[in-house]
Design a protein around this motif. Structure first.
Motif, PDB file in Angstrom:
ATOM      1  N   TRP A  58      16.736 -31.001  40.581  1.00 24.66           N
ATOM      2  CA  TRP A  58      16.457 -32.198  41.384  1.00 24.66           C
ATOM      3  C   TRP A  58      16.987 -33.451  40.702  1.00 24.66           C
ATOM      4  O   TRP A  58      17.535 -34.337  41.359  1.00 24.66           O
ATOM      5  CB  TRP A  58      14.959 -32.302  41.660  1.00 24.66           C
ATOM      6  CG  TRP A  58      14.453 -31.106  42.377  1.00 24.66           C
ATOM      7  CD1 TRP A  58      13.627 -30.127  41.890  1.00 24.66           C
ATOM      8  CD2 TRP A  58      14.784 -30.705  43.719  1.00 24.66           C
ATOM      9  NE1 TRP A  58      13.414 -29.165  42.839  1.00 24.66           N
ATOM     10  CE2 TRP A  58      14.110 -29.492  43.971  1.00 24.66           C
ATOM     11  CE3 TRP A  58      15.569 -31.257  44.725  1.00 24.66           C
ATOM     12  CZ2 TRP A  58      14.196 -28.827  45.191  1.00 24.66           C
ATOM     13  CZ3 TRP A  58      15.653 -30.592  45.939  1.00 24.66           C
ATOM     14  CH2 TRP A  58      14.985 -29.398  46.164  1.00 24.66           C
ATOM     15  N   HIS A 108      16.407 -32.361  51.795  1.00 31.50           N
ATOM     16  CA  HIS A 108      16.011 -31.251  50.931  1.00 31.50           C
ATOM     17  C   HIS A 108      14.578 -30.776  51.163  1.00 31.50           C
ATOM     18  O   HIS A 108      14.117 -29.866  50.474  1.00 31.50           O
ATOM     19  CB  HIS A 108      16.217 -31.638  49.464  1.00 31.50           C
ATOM     20  CG  HIS A 108      17.648 -31.930  49.152  1.00 31.50           C
ATOM     21  ND1 HIS A 108      18.588 -30.926  48.970  1.00 31.50           N
ATOM     22  CD2 HIS A 108      18.322 -33.107  49.043  1.00 31.50           C
ATOM     23  CE1 HIS A 108      19.769 -31.476  48.741  1.00 31.50           C
ATOM     24  NE2 HIS A 108      19.631 -32.791  48.784  1.00 31.50           N
ATOM     25  N   LEU A 111      15.762 -37.228  49.735  1.00 28.71           N
ATOM     26  CA  LEU A 111      15.185 -35.971  49.258  1.00 28.71           C
ATOM     27  C   LEU A 111      14.281 -35.341  50.316  1.00 28.71           C
ATOM     28  O   LEU A 111      14.272 -34.123  50.488  1.00 28.71           O
ATOM     29  CB  LEU A 111      14.396 -36.190  47.960  1.00 28.71           C
ATOM     30  CG  LEU A 111      15.212 -36.415  46.699  1.00 28.71           C
ATOM     31  CD1 LEU A 111      14.301 -36.850  45.555  1.00 28.71           C
ATOM     32  CD2 LEU A 111      15.984 -35.162  46.316  1.00 28.71           C
TER      33      LEU A 111
END
Length: 72
Positions: free
Chosen positions: A26, A49, A45
């Protein structure tokens, strides 16, 4: 006596368990986004993701703080 991890790093074990990637994964992704504001990276994010807000925020806060320290 063991020290309790505090701050953003306290989220790291649950981030690794929930998303199946080490924190380094990450942080590497975030490194390519550091020209953007904090919340824009958090949103990226989350949307790209699938991270939850708290986890994304902890990762970004840690990455940007580390970057700021290394620039000093």
């Amino acid at each position: 006596m063991t020290d309790t991890v505090k701050g953003p790093a306290s989220y790291f074990p649950s981030i690794e368990a929930k998303y199946g990637h080490p924190v380094a994964h990450w942080l590497d992704l975030i490194e390519g986004q550091t020209d953007k504001p904090h919340m824009q990276i958090v949103t990226w994010l989350k949307t790209e993701h699938g991270l939850g807000h708290g986890h994304a925020n902890a990762l970004v806060a840690h990455a940007l703080a580390a970057r700021k320290e290394s620039a000093s």
